[in-house]
Motif scaffolding. Sequence first.
Motif, PDB file in Angstrom:
ATOM      1  N   ARG A 140      -3.321  10.814  20.394  1.00 32.14           N
ATOM      2  CA  ARG A 140      -2.481   9.880  19.720  1.00 32.14           C
ATOM      3  C   ARG A 140      -1.299  10.584  19.470  1.00 32.14           C
ATOM      4  N   VAL A 141      -0.294   9.820  19.907  1.00 34.78           N
ATOM      5  CA  VAL A 141       1.061   9.755  19.662  1.00 34.78           C
ATOM      6  C   VAL A 141       1.634   8.683  18.956  1.00 34.78           C
ATOM      7  N   VAL A 142       1.935   8.766  17.612  1.00 40.96           N
ATOM      8  CA  VAL A 142       2.659   7.902  16.712  1.00 40.96           C
ATOM      9  C   VAL A 142       3.890   8.285  16.207  1.00 40.96           C
ATOM     10  N   VAL A 143       4.811   7.559  15.956  1.00 36.86           N
ATOM     11  CA  VAL A 143       5.973   7.608  15.118  1.00 36.86           C
ATOM     12  C   VAL A 143       5.964   6.772  13.780  1.00 36.86           C
ATOM     13  N   VAL A 144       6.199   7.660  12.835  1.00 31.57           N
ATOM     14  CA  VAL A 144       5.894   7.175  11.446  1.00 31.57           C
ATOM     15  C   VAL A 144       7.007   6.027  11.102  1.00 31.57           C
ATOM     16  N   LYS A 145       6.492   4.941  10.883  1.00 30.56           N
ATOM     17  CA  LYS A 145       7.238   3.438  10.389  1.00 30.56           C
ATOM     18  C   LYS A 145       7.329   3.139   9.059  1.00 30.56           C
ATOM     19  N   ARG A 146       6.225   3.283   8.607  1.00 26.65           N
ATOM     20  CA  ARG A 146       6.130   3.058   6.953  1.00 26.65           C
ATOM     21  C   ARG A 146       5.177   4.031   6.491  1.00 26.65           C
ATOM     22  N   LEU A 147       5.484   4.407   5.154  1.00 26.59           N
ATOM     23  CA  LEU A 147       4.480   5.271   4.544  1.00 26.59           C
ATOM     24  C   LEU A 147       3.474   4.598   3.715  1.00 26.59           C
ATOM     25  N   ILE A 148       2.371   4.695   3.636  1.00 31.17           N
ATOM     26  CA  ILE A 148       1.330   4.098   3.093  1.00 31.17           C
ATOM     27  C   ILE A 148       0.267   5.113   2.456  1.00 31.17           C
ATOM     28  N   ARG A 149      -0.271   5.157   1.378  1.00 37.75           N
ATOM     29  CA  ARG A 149      -1.217   5.898   0.725  1.00 37.75           C
ATOM     30  C   ARG A 149      -2.649   5.351   0.805  1.00 37.75           C
ATOM     31  N   ALA A 158       0.839  -1.173   0.120  1.00 37.45           N
ATOM     32  CA  ALA A 158       0.173   0.055   0.089  1.00 37.45           C
ATOM     33  C   ALA A 158       0.871   1.230  -0.041  1.00 37.45           C
ATOM     34  N   GLY A 159       2.215   1.075   0.029  1.00 37.12           N
ATOM     35  CA  GLY A 159       2.935   2.330   0.121  1.00 37.12           C
ATOM     36  C   GLY A 159       2.970   3.082  -1.305  1.00 37.12           C
ATOM     37  N   PRO A 160       3.645   4.144  -1.023  1.00 38.77           N
ATOM     38  CA  PRO A 160       3.986   4.983  -2.380  1.00 38.77           C
ATOM     39  C   PRO A 160       4.828   4.374  -3.459  1.00 38.77           C
ATOM     40  N   ALA A 161       4.559   4.855  -4.685  1.00 40.66           N
ATOM     41  CA  ALA A 161       5.672   4.545  -5.823  1.00 40.66           C
ATOM     42  C   ALA A 161       7.014   5.407  -5.313  1.00 40.66           C
ATOM     43  N   PRO A 162       7.828   4.569  -5.898  1.00 38.76           N
ATOM     44  CA  PRO A 162       9.663   5.441  -5.767  1.00 38.76           C
ATOM     45  C   PRO A 162       9.361   6.740  -6.265  1.00 38.76           C
TER      46      PRO A 162
END
Length: 209
Positions: A125-134, A62-66
Motif C-alpha cells: 500500500r502506498v498512500v499520501v495523507v490527506k486528513r488526520l484522524i484518530r 474523527a480528527g484530532p483536537a487542535p
Amino acid sequence: MVAEGADHETTDATGPDAEPSGAAPAADATAATQGAAAPEIAAGQETADPKIAAAIAAAEAAGPAPGESVRIDSWIWAVRLIKTRSLGATACRGGHVRVNGERVKPAYNVRVGDEVRLRSENRERVVVVKRLIRKRVGAPVAVQCYIDNSPPPPPREAVAPAGIRDRGAGRPTKRDRRELERLRALRGLPSLGGAGPKPGGGGGGSGHR
C-alpha cells in the motif's frame, strides 16, 4: 456651413458601422466573472455528491483536537490500512512501515502530505495523507483521508494457497514441507512446525533394538 459639418460628423460617429460604446469593457467584465466562478465550481465538485460530503464530514469529526498530533500506528489503523492498532505498531517496529522513504517507529507523528508505505494482507500500500484522524472509521470515510497510489493487487491465481493439499495426496514429503513453509513465510503466516523433535521425544535415541 459650420453647423452642417457638425451634424455630418455626429451622424458618422453614430452610424451602423460604429462599435457600441463600452462593449469591450462589458465583455471583459463577463469573462472576469466567469473566471472567478470557475475555482468555486471546481472546489464544490468534491462535495457535490451527498455521500462524499457526509464521508468528509465524518472524517473531519474523527480528527484530532487542535494542537494534538496523530501517531502513525494509530493513523494506519484508523484509515483501515491494517486490521488492529497492535499490528500497526508491530509492523512499525519490524521496519515494514515507511514515511517519506524512512522507516518509522509507532510513535512517529504523521502529517498531511506524508507518503506512507506498508505491506498488508499480501499487498503493498502506498498512500499520501490527506486528513488526520484518530478514530477508526468505515471504508467510505477512510478513503477520504488519503490519496491511494498503491499498485494494483496481484491476481487471485497468482497467490498460491499456503498449506492446502489435494485430498488423497498423502503425507507431504520433506520437499513439499519446505515449499509449504516458504509460501507461508511469504504470506506472513505462522510456521506449521514439526521441524524439530517432538516434545517428550528425548531428542533422538538411535540405538537398535
